[in-house]
Design an enzyme around this catalytic site. Sequence first.
Site, PDB file in Angstrom:
ATOM      1  CE  LYS A   1     -16.800   0.294  -2.064  1.00  0.00           C
ATOM      2  NZ  LYS A   1     -18.142   0.803  -2.339  1.00  0.00           N
TER       3      LYS A   1
ATOM      4  CD  GLU B   1     -11.718  -3.810   1.907  1.00  0.00           C
ATOM      5  OE1 GLU B   1     -11.967  -4.183   0.756  1.00  0.00           O
ATOM      6  OE2 GLU B   1     -11.197  -2.715   2.174  1.00  0.00           O
TER       7      GLU B   1
ATOM      8  CG  HIS C   1     -13.370   7.046   4.508  1.00  0.00           C
ATOM      9  ND1 HIS C   1     -12.183   6.369   4.706  1.00  0.00           N
ATOM     10  CD2 HIS C   1     -14.097   6.887   5.644  1.00  0.00           C
ATOM     11  CE1 HIS C   1     -12.211   5.804   5.913  1.00  0.00           C
ATOM     12  NE2 HIS C   1     -13.350   6.102   6.496  1.00  0.00           N
TER      13      HIS C   1
ATOM     14  NE  ARG D   1     -18.316   7.401 -10.016  1.00  0.00           N
ATOM     15  CZ  ARG D   1     -17.371   8.013  -9.317  1.00  0.00           C
ATOM     16  NH1 ARG D   1     -16.571   8.882  -9.906  1.00  0.00           N
ATOM     17  NH2 ARG D   1     -17.208   7.780  -8.031  1.00  0.00           N
TER      18      ARG D   1
END
Length: 647
Positions: free
Chosen positions: A116, A200, A235, A297
């Site tokens: 990421k 973040e 999440h 994917r």
Amino acid sequence: MLSSVLIANRGEIAVRVICTAKRLGLRTIAVYSEADRDAFHVKLADEAVAIGPAPAAGSYLDGEKILAAARRTGAACIHPGYGFLSENAAFAEACAAAGIVFVGPPPSAIRAMGLKDGAKALMEAAGVPVVPGYHGDRQEPDFLKQKAYEIGYPVLIKAVAGGGGKGMRRVDKAIGFDEALAAAKREAQAAFGDDRVLIEKYVLNPRHVEVQVFADSHGRAVSLHERDCSIQRRHQKVLEEAPAPGMTPELRAAFGEAAVAAAEAVGYTGAGTVEFIADASEGLQADRFWFMEMNTRLQVEHPVTEAVTGQDLVEWQLRVASGEPLPAGSDEIGIDGHAVEVRLYAEDPDQGFLPSVGRLDLLRFPQGDGIRVDSGVTEGDSVTAFYDPMIAKIIAHGPTREAALDRLAKALAETVVAGPKTNLAFLRALVDQATVRAGRHDTGFVDTNAAALVGGAVADPAIAEAVALLFSPPSEPVRVDGWQDPWSTTDGFAVSGGVGRGARVLVDGEPYDVHVSWGPEGVDVTFADARSTGAREGAAVKTDGGVYALEGGRAVRVARFDPLEATLADLAGDDRITAPMHGKLVAVYVVEGDTVAKGDRLFTVEAMKMEHTVVAPEAGAVVSLSAGEGDQVAQGAPVVVIEPAEA
């Protein structure tokens, strides 16, 4: 078109790929672990190859074994599904070296988007908006804590590798940062073999909007429009839909352009999903969405895109992997109506959504116009602790969002599962919730409204119906060589007085005392504590695995109490702290002789890609430990014994 495909996966995605591949005329090859020897995908494929033990590390995650199976069977390509090896660049390279086509993007794209931190830097360079945060290499806890302070709480700790909510923690205050960081790193290491994280800014009122992209080897990339996946728990996506509520044509174009730019920036090929986080405090806006990550994917929620676009995305994958151009351009891909998907899991919402295991004694799926069910299990199969606990995806398609949700609500009402605990009742409540119906939810909706979505129980009348079924005599008198046992006749005749007796039954292991009587009208049940049984209509079913009481999406098993089955563990006091689910002890925080306070951590158990930490229910001393770090434990097995402190 390629001639054959090996599916390097299991469950519903393996079944999904096999069905499309067969329609296209490809020979299909399944692989399976010892736990999946009799699985549905194994039976459905043209060939099947055993690849190892039940734990995924020795089977579905072992690329060498999968490549060996592909060579042995002459597979032209390998479809990785999602999860397992689907985003493993080294495996994609190994496929190429073996002369086998990997149905997915090139290894360079997987690597570029797989971490990421690097992906965000790449997106910034490509002009794609990125969430503010720290995406650098430094991993010292004190440094990361300082960065979190600079960014400003709340922040999100996210694993650099992987996805699916693993290695992710929201932190609202500095005091909770250290513990959250340690847990995120431990979980990331266990799930992805990489404990690095990034920090973040946590977006308040966030919406999760993702765009399905496709690219071919001829230089063309397209958007197949967006999906909204904002209803999440820990999440993990729970409900997905297409199109996104509140999306306008202008916004759709902005999202699509950003997603295609992201794909083009890494030289993408095949199916991918570019995920964005949007600030929905004032509705979706073109300057308030940011790149989160790209999943290189197919996604679990791809059926909603298929429903509204009329395209088969697995067919697109196989055609692109065969070297063909994309079947359609962006201007040819419209949106027809609305589609909604929910994930039916073997988990217990009333116990914090802990995974549940066991045999699927009863499994009934809905049918009808606009209804699709993707599943990798059938009645009689078992849900184990080794893999993701998904039972099925239930998808509804309608001309409008309201019509699609209505169809989904009806489909969930027609779904029946008995055996392991499931989230069916939770899903039924979720789909009918007013905020969801209005499309005003964000990613925190489930956590905020948990009290309205969980709880409840199978009522006494349904339990009474199950008890009656449990004690019902055989429908036909017992006959042996023409002789009829007079005591098995069900005409209600009694030598003296009424026919009845007291009994104890277990309802999901909890004792109930009842009185059961037999008469010409059948079996009558009353509770010993005089609770009303009410009307009993069709609320119970007898299966090979026992008798179940059913109501509102819930199922409880009703069994006769057998005092001979009592064990010493059953007779022990409440000082034993047991494992809340089947799984592996990944951390034990105490040793014998330790003194603990109420709320202190005792141990953490991991199963089905989820961690659960057990804390001390009261102050006391640790008397003994029955298991250690790395051990497998069964649900309900004692792990720690605590001697309570004197008051």
